[in-house]
Design a protein around this motif. Structure first.
Motif, PDB file in Angstrom:
ATOM      1  N   ARG A   1     -31.283  23.917 -84.842  1.00  6.65           N
ATOM      2  CA  ARG A   1     -30.156  24.576 -85.241  1.00  6.65           C
ATOM      3  C   ARG A   1     -31.208  26.143 -85.042  1.00  6.65           C
ATOM      4  N   ASN A   2     -32.138  26.158 -83.963  1.00  2.00           N
ATOM      5  CA  ASN A   2     -32.929  27.523 -84.145  1.00  2.00           C
ATOM      6  C   ASN A   2     -32.751  27.091 -82.446  1.00  2.00           C
ATOM      7  N   VAL A   3     -32.333  27.117 -81.572  1.00  2.00           N
ATOM      8  CA  VAL A   3     -31.813  27.438 -79.948  1.00  2.00           C
ATOM      9  C   VAL A   3     -30.919  28.641 -79.101  1.00  2.00           C
ATOM     10  N   VAL A   4     -31.005  28.974 -79.432  1.00  2.00           N
ATOM     11  CA  VAL A   4     -30.395  30.502 -78.285  1.00  2.00           C
ATOM     12  C   VAL A   4     -29.935  29.881 -77.113  1.00  2.00           C
ATOM     13  N   VAL A   5     -28.774  29.347 -76.450  1.00  5.23           N
ATOM     14  CA  VAL A   5     -28.292  29.088 -74.731  1.00  5.23           C
ATOM     15  C   VAL A   5     -27.878  30.292 -74.426  1.00  5.23           C
ATOM     16  N   THR A   6     -28.471  30.904 -73.244  1.00  6.72           N
ATOM     17  CA  THR A   6     -27.531  32.023 -72.748  1.00  6.72           C
ATOM     18  C   THR A   6     -27.902  31.754 -71.164  1.00  6.72           C
ATOM     19  N   MET A   7     -25.955  31.647 -70.602  1.00  4.95           N
ATOM     20  CA  MET A   7     -25.766  31.734 -69.397  1.00  4.95           C
ATOM     21  C   MET A   7     -25.137  32.678 -68.073  1.00  4.95           C
ATOM     22  N   TRP A   8     -25.240  32.323 -67.131  1.00  6.04           N
ATOM     23  CA  TRP A   8     -24.855  32.936 -65.929  1.00  6.04           C
ATOM     24  C   TRP A   8     -24.210  32.001 -65.163  1.00  6.04           C
ATOM     25  N   ASP A   9     -23.045  33.129 -64.718  1.00  8.13           N
ATOM     26  CA  ASP A   9     -22.197  32.544 -63.477  1.00  8.13           C
ATOM     27  C   ASP A   9     -23.115  32.846 -62.131  1.00  8.13           C
ATOM     28  N   TRP A  10     -23.306  31.941 -61.442  1.00  5.11           N
ATOM     29  CA  TRP A  10     -23.965  31.577 -60.264  1.00  5.11           C
ATOM     30  C   TRP A  10     -23.412  30.901 -59.390  1.00  5.11           C
ATOM     31  N   ALA A  11     -23.495  31.773 -58.021  1.00  4.94           N
ATOM     32  CA  ALA A  11     -22.790  30.439 -56.844  1.00  4.94           C
ATOM     33  C   ALA A  11     -21.150  31.340 -56.710  1.00  4.94           C
ATOM     34  N   ASP A  12     -21.007  29.971 -56.308  1.00  3.72           N
ATOM     35  CA  ASP A  12     -19.357  30.674 -55.599  1.00  3.72           C
ATOM     36  C   ASP A  12     -18.429  28.642 -56.281  1.00  3.72           C
ATOM     37  N   PRO A  13     -17.366  28.720 -55.316  1.00  9.88           N
ATOM     38  CA  PRO A  13     -16.798  28.006 -56.869  1.00  9.88           C
ATOM     39  C   PRO A  13     -16.778  26.026 -55.890  1.00  9.88           C
ATOM     40  N   LYS A  14     -17.282  26.542 -54.310  1.00  2.00           N
ATOM     41  CA  LYS A  14     -17.498  25.016 -53.487  1.00  2.00           C
ATOM     42  C   LYS A  14     -19.096  24.808 -53.465  1.00  2.00           C
ATOM     43  N   VAL A  15     -19.807  25.080 -54.088  1.00  2.00           N
ATOM     44  CA  VAL A  15     -20.937  24.825 -54.163  1.00  2.00           C
ATOM     45  C   VAL A  15     -21.698  24.259 -55.494  1.00  2.00           C
ATOM     46  N   TYR A  16     -22.299  23.494 -55.307  1.00  2.00           N
ATOM     47  CA  TYR A  16     -23.179  23.505 -56.239  1.00  2.00           C
ATOM     48  C   TYR A  16     -25.156  23.016 -56.542  1.00  2.00           C
ATOM     49  N   LEU A  17     -25.394  23.192 -57.302  1.00  2.00           N
ATOM     50  CA  LEU A  17     -27.184  23.863 -57.437  1.00  2.00           C
ATOM     51  C   LEU A  17     -27.339  22.451 -57.422  1.00  2.00           C
ATOM     52  N   HIS A  18     -29.031  21.689 -57.137  1.00  2.00           N
ATOM     53  CA  HIS A  18     -29.788  20.989 -56.955  1.00  2.00           C
ATOM     54  C   HIS A  18     -30.637  21.135 -58.115  1.00  2.00           C
ATOM     55  N   ASP A  19     -31.986  22.039 -58.011  1.00  2.00           N
ATOM     56  CA  ASP A  19     -32.677  22.531 -58.735  1.00  2.00           C
ATOM     57  C   ASP A  19     -32.250  24.436 -58.597  1.00  2.00           C
ATOM     58  N   ALA A  20     -33.597  24.992 -60.082  1.00  2.00           N
ATOM     59  CA  ALA A  20     -33.737  26.194 -59.955  1.00  2.00           C
ATOM     60  C   ALA A  20     -35.415  26.204 -59.882  1.00  2.00           C
TER      61      ALA A  20
END
Length: 677
Positions: A260-279
């Protein structure tokens, strides 16, 4: 008598006042709003029966340069605090197990926003919010007695598939279908109408479905490899039963304790036709490198740029990359095997570099495995070269080399290597036999395998995962003068071994903790550790067969339900990679192994011997591969550090929101309590 009556009346009034005061105090404990700052949104979530504990409050804004989402969990009194929000207008709502989404409320930071939870009208409505794992666990596996397979004229399973475990590994779990995208979410537990409407038979619809898009050829080939008729029948049966109304047999628990202590932050990046493998966000050896700086993403087959997020400004950008040679192959050379329900015949992936994974050095430079040329290697890599490594093992073809991006000069440099890169990160060799020669019990043997995951250990050796069933770990010891002194030990995952306390198979990602213990994730639904210090026998040499140290292994089942009929796996969850948090960047302790739970839709952390889950509630469909961490402020407490992951599904259009969705960068922080701000 009168005095007694007055005393009794006063006593009664005192009791009434006490009860009233007690009632007010109790009400305050249950419903009082939490303290917030000017950049927080806080309040209390209540339902029909009082406070709603362990539900998510989600705040989403498009007022920032790229979409920003923060999610937190309510405490046992239904209170919540969404901390550190940039200025803007937010949609705020409640999501939780046993509920359906509440109405979205418009809010701004600095406001108390009390929310009313909406109960689910029935089990079907409630189940729509369950993680994909709970739906995928309805998959009925072939029984153990059906293996080895008897082929197309028998039970439809290939004779090459010797066990239920191999079936799971090859066409179900991480080395199969769930290695690239999530199964069990709404987009995969149903068949698109554009495909289903073409066929009366669901099995035929699945045959057509797996040929969709640029990955269609590979998916279709995998079904043929394991036994096409049986694989199609298994998946068709799964979606048929769901279409007829079958619901998950298990119910997920709401977050408890530190979950219950977690804070999850999320951003949009890239474009709708691609996918991510790593960061990548920092230097793994010193996570204060690049503090507060940009975070970089890898698009693998889908595009030739590095997506970038600046978390200070909530801005998304990109850095263009390319190969060294213009005639380097491209993923666009592989058109869709059949039209996609989302993109039709469009070739949406067009990468020449196929950037796969990252490392960052102490100068903040980004190193990535990437294709820089045609597969044929230079002459110095091949037979006839006087290069010491080429003399030992000439290489005619290799796929990925390296690229390096320097943020100071803004320059991308391509670097050729003989061998193929995947993931970046003493003794004397005796006489040995080659892999294609008969084994000699008096000699070592050259091992013909590649590492998938790899990581250096504190003693200077390197560990890597070797895929397959059972698969295992390779331990590379360079010695004083490699390659002449280099030795590699091999340790199989315990499999069909009565001496082992647990069985497993098919490692994928891995990492090493500060004590030299190796952590890996298995397609058999487990997090596994291997401690070489526990080995009691010879670790290398002719007597080392791979199963020489079963005592070094410990296997931890991933939480959640298992497939129907599964006897050779521990959980239906799928974990692709793991990361050892040596510096307590997540906030749950040092040297904690953390894996991506791609069907449980969150991070799985082994804390004090128990796996806890930090879920991503929105948008549904969280699926990751690489994990990384950074310390922005060593004195900043929980706010000064975090774990980062990309959303890595090859099909971001499968996520909640559908076509038009982009991949996400996700930041995980665990604060001291659910109301820390």
């Amino acid at each position: 008598m009168r005095t007694k009556r007055i005393s009794a009346l006063l006593l009664g009034l005192t009791l009434i006042v006490f009860l009233a005061t007690t009632s007010v105090r109790m009400s305050g404990q249950v419903g009082a709003a939490p303290s917030i700052d000017n950049d927080d949104i806080g309040g209390v979530v209540t339902g029909a029966n009082g406070p709603e504990a362990g539900v998510w409050v989600i705040a989403e804004t498009r007022s920032t340069p790229t979409r920003l989402i923060k999610s937190v969990v309510t405490d046992d009194r239904g209170r919540y605090v969404v901390p550190d929000l940039p200025a803007g207008e937010y949609d705020v709502w409640v999501r939780g197990y046993g509920l359906v989404d509440s109405a979205k409320v418009k809010a701004q930071p600095g406001k108390i926003v009390n929310l009313k939870a909406t109960p689910a009208p029935d089990k079907k409505a409630a189940a729509q919010y369950y993680p994909a794992l709970y739906w995928f666990a309805l998959l009925q596996l072939p029984p153990k007695s059906d293996f080895p397979g008897t082929g197309d004229k028998g039970n439809g399973i290939s004779p090459n598939i010797k066990s239920q475990g191999e079936w799971i590994r090859n066409v179900v779990n991480t080395d199969g279908c769930t290695g690239c995208h999530q199964l069990g979410g709404p987009a995969t537990r149903t068949i698109p109408a554009s495909i289903l409407g073409q066929f009366e038979d669901t099995k035929m619809a699945w045959d057509r479905r797996i040929q969709s898009g640029q990955a269609g050829g590979g998916m279709s080939a995998r079904f043929t490899q394991v036994g096409r008729p049986r694989a199609l029948a298994m998946y068709a049966d799964w979606t048929d039963r769901i279409a007829k109304g079958e619901l998950p047999a298990a119910t997920p628990s709401r977050p408890q304790g530190i979950e219950r202590n977690v804070v999850v932050t999320m951003w949009d990046w890239a474009d709708p036709k691609v996918y991510l493998h790593d960061a990548i966000s920092s230097d793994k050896r010193n996570p204060t490198v690049n503090a507060n700086g940009p975070i970089y993403g890898a698009l693998e087959e889908s595009g030739d740029y590095l997506p970038v997020i600046d978390p200070k400004t909530n801005t998304a950008s990109m850095i263009k990359v390319g190969p060294r040679d213009a005639d380097t192959p491209s993923s666009a050379d592989q058109p869709p095997a059949a039209p996609s329900p989302y993109w039709g015949d469009e070739t949406i992936w067009n990468s020449q570099t196929t950037i796969h994974s990252f490392a960052m050095d102490k100068q903040g430079r980004v190193w990535a495995a990437a294709r820089v040329r045609k597969p044929q290697t230079p002459a110095w890599c091949q037979a006839g070269s006087d290069h010491p490594s080429a003399k030992l093992l000439p290489i005619n073809q290799g796929q990925r080399g390296l690229i390096m991006y320097d943020p100071k000069t803004k320059k991308v440099t391509q670097i050729d290597t003989c061998f193929t890169w995947g993931h970046l990160s003493n003794g004397k060799r005796d006489a040995y036999t080659e892999p294609n020669q008969p084994a000699d019990p008096a000699k070592d043997r050259r091992l013909n395998f590649t590492f998938y995951g790899d990581s250096p250990a504190p003693d200077g050796s390197v560990w890597g995962t070797v895929q397959g069933v059972p698969g295992g770990l390779g331990h590379f010891i360079p010695g004083a003068h490699p390659p002449e002194t280099a030795l590699t030990e091999f340790y199989e995952v315990p499999w069909n071994n009565p001496k082992a306390s647990a069985q497993g198979f098919a490692p994928r990602g891995m990492d090493v903790d500060s004590k030299g213990v190796v952590w890996t994730v298995l397609s058999s639904g487990q997090l596994a550790s291997f401690d070489r210090k526990k080995c009691t026998g010879a670790q290398n040499g002719p007597t080392a067969t791979g199963q020489q140290c079963v005592e070094g292994w410990t296997l931890y089942p991933l939480p959640g339900p298992n497939y129907k009929g599964a006897v050779e796996s521990a959980s239906a969850d799928s974990a692709y990679y793991d990361f050892v948090d040596r510096f307590d960047m997540l906030g749950v302790g040092k040297d904690v192994p953390v894996a991506g739970g791609n069907l449980s839709e969150g991070l799985l952390a082994l804390v004090n011997g128990k796996i806890v889950t930090f879920r991503v509630p929105y948008p549904m469909g969280y699926f990751t591969k690489g994990l990384d961490g950074r310390i922005d402020n060593p004195n900043g407490g929980w706010k000064g550090k975090a774990i980062y992951t990309p959303v890595s599904t090859r099909a971001p259009f499968h996520m909640e929101g559908g076509k038009g969705n982009t991949a996400k960068l996700v930041k995980f922080q665990v604060r001291p309590d659910p109301l820390s701000k």
